[in-house]
Scaffold this active site. Structure first.
Site, PDB file in Angstrom:
ATOM      1  N   GLU A   1      85.972   2.825  48.815  1.00  0.00           N
ATOM      2  CA  GLU A   1      85.857   2.089  50.264  1.00  0.00           C
ATOM      3  C   GLU A   1      85.715   0.850  50.277  1.00  0.00           C
ATOM      4  O   GLU A   1      86.232   0.069  49.308  1.00  0.00           O
ATOM      5  CB  GLU A   1      84.376   2.946  50.469  1.00  0.00           C
ATOM      6  CG  GLU A   1      83.090   2.429  49.732  1.00  0.00           C
ATOM      7  CD  GLU A   1      81.815   2.946  50.086  1.00  0.00           C
ATOM      8  OE1 GLU A   1      81.678   3.589  51.260  1.00  0.00           O
ATOM      9  OE2 GLU A   1      80.817   2.732  49.336  1.00  0.00           O
TER      10      GLU A   1
ATOM     11  N   ASP B   1      76.569  -5.899  51.730  1.00  0.00           N
ATOM     12  CA  ASP B   1      77.894  -5.584  52.246  1.00  0.00           C
ATOM     13  C   ASP B   1      78.240  -7.134  52.759  1.00  0.00           C
ATOM     14  O   ASP B   1      78.595  -7.260  53.541  1.00  0.00           O
ATOM     15  CB  ASP B   1      77.942  -4.634  53.283  1.00  0.00           C
ATOM     16  CG  ASP B   1      77.574  -3.401  52.911  1.00  0.00           C
ATOM     17  OD1 ASP B   1      77.668  -2.934  51.828  1.00  0.00           O
ATOM     18  OD2 ASP B   1      76.781  -2.732  53.873  1.00  0.00           O
TER      19      ASP B   1
END
Length: 446
Positions: free
Chosen positions: A207, A32
């Site tokens: 997301e 991420d």
């Protein structure tokens, strides 16, 4: 698999030097990546995967307890500044949550605001599930001081912050849908109602929002599961909160089958880059991931050209460093393969295996500098001996070294003379001159 990966684990200390190629953090699991340009450096704020064990997270699921920050001036040499936030030093966080998921960071008025999602210990006040908190620092590498409470009115994961040209800041996050709201100037509170950005795909998981602006176009980028795994997609609009029009994919689903992808996009020294992750060091367990970087570019109409993931990554490698040719730019179609050096400790990296005459691996953008380098060293093993050539430019380019490797069952470093003067930035090719099996770890010049 868990035992294998656990053997690889270990926290790095502050100011550890790392080197590029994909993945570009090579001594721990990372995911991420939120990349930001502060001053003349790129800073990357990833989440930090570890392996859950009984009593420490949920076995077989994502497990994160802290965050590191990394920086680079050239996208080749990376420094680990160590842990900046951990679940045990945030007042409102449940200390055994192991859910310090995808973060972001932004600078405003000389302060650095680090946003992170996790579970609160006070479920009566903050509810179950995820909420989002902030930690503040005077420098991008910290130290960071967490706020005593999370952001009121925000429930979800994957915070992303964008400051528009007029100075208005926006917070985005995901929780089934993707949401956005204005932030107050203090960067700690919402300053508007929460908007559901409903123009995005209605089916499948979406997301990880990441918003940026270029030439008056606002890009809402996000991972989306259309089939079985996430691909990176984007939509465009004329304002930070949309409406957005879906355009297409930035990067297709990973060939490795990694279930997640999560990204950021920044411009650094007149080039745009996509930061993302895959499961390089953990091919059988995609909850232990590794961050990557590749170049990104745009079409004339502002649409994004699809990024094809590479192992070579970006940046220029100094010829005097260990050149990991397993992070190749190109390989011959036959006679060469890549494997882990040690399957029990994948952080040792990979090796390139040659077993056919004429097989080759090309590694682009090696800087030989302005002084003549006279010796090439190669870390290698070949049980029956072998001969390798090193060429520049391409497989048909000039030979700059020929290395005779003696019979050796163990890894050894072999030296040979550099045959031609070579300066500046060149591509190099390592080529097998015979059919004997030869394994190469790295190449270096001096």
């Amino acid at each position: 698999m868990n035992k294998i990966i656990i053997a690889c684990l270990g926290l790095v200390s502050c100011a550890t030097s790392l080197f590029a190629q994909n993945p570009f953090i090579r001594d721990q699991f990372t995911a991420d990546p939120s990349a930001r340009v502060f001053g003349n450096k790129v800073y990357v704020f990833p989440s930090h995967d570890i392996l859950a064990t009984e009593g420490k997270g949920r076995v077989g699921w994502f497990c994160m307890e802290d965050y590191h920050v990394f920086s680079s001036e050239n996208l080749t040499d990376w420094t680990d500044h160590g842990v900046i936030v951990t679940q045990n030093n945030v007042p409102w966080v449940r200390p055994d949550s192991y859910s310090m998921w995808a973060p972001d960071c932004i600078e405003r008025n000389g302060k650095y605001y680090f946003y992170f999602p996790t579970a609160a210990k006070d479920t009566v006040t903050y509810g179950r599930g995820f909420t989002i908190g902030v930690a503040v620092a005077d420098k991008p590498e910290g130290p960071y001081t967490p706020e005593a409470t999370p952001i009121k009115g925000v429930r979800g994961i994957d915070p992303n912050v964008f400051i528009d040209k007029d100075g208005q800041a926006y917070l985005y996050w995901s929780a089934g849908n993707i949401y956005g709201a204005k932030l107050k100037a203090n960067m700690l509170e919402l300053d508007s109602e929460v908007f559901t950005l409903g123009e995005l795909p209605t089916k499948g998981l979406k997301e990880g929002p990441y918003v940026f602006e270029r030439n008056g176009i606002y890009y809402m980028t996000y991972p989306h599961v259309e089939n079985k795994t996430e691909r990176l997609e984007y939509a465009i609009g004329t304002s930070p909160l949309g409406p957005f029009k879906i355009v297409g994919a930035i990067m297709d689903e990973s060939a490795s089958g990694c279930w997640t992808n999560h990204h950021s996009i920044v411009q650094f020294k007149n080039q745009w880059y996509l930061f993302y992750h895959d499961k390089d060091y953990s091919p059988k367990f995609d909850k232990a991931r590794s961050i990557r970087i590749d170049s990104l570019s745009f079409n004339a109409d502002g649409t994004i050209k699809k990024v094809i993931p590479t192992l070579r990554g970006v940046g220029v490698t100094a010829a005097t460093k260990q050149i990991q040719i397993d992070r190749y730019t190109q390989l011959s179609e036959q006679g060469v393969s890549i494997a882990f050096l040690d399957t029990l400790n994948t952080f040792k990296g990979w090796k390139t295996i040659f077993n056919q005459q004429g097989a080759w691996a090309q590694y682009n953008s090696v800087d030989f500098g302005s002084k003549q380098l006279k010796t090439v060293s190669i870390h290698v093993r070949a049980a029956d001996g072998a001969v390798l050539q090193i060429r520049t430019d391409n497989v048909d380019g000039p030979v700059i070294a020929e290395i005779t490797i003696p019979k050796n069952a163990e890894w050894k470093t072999i030296d040979a003379a550099v045959l031609k003067a070579i300066k500046g930035v060149k591509n190099i090719v390592v080529l097998a001159k015979d059919t004997k099996t030869c394994e190469v770890d790295w190449v270096s010049f001096r």
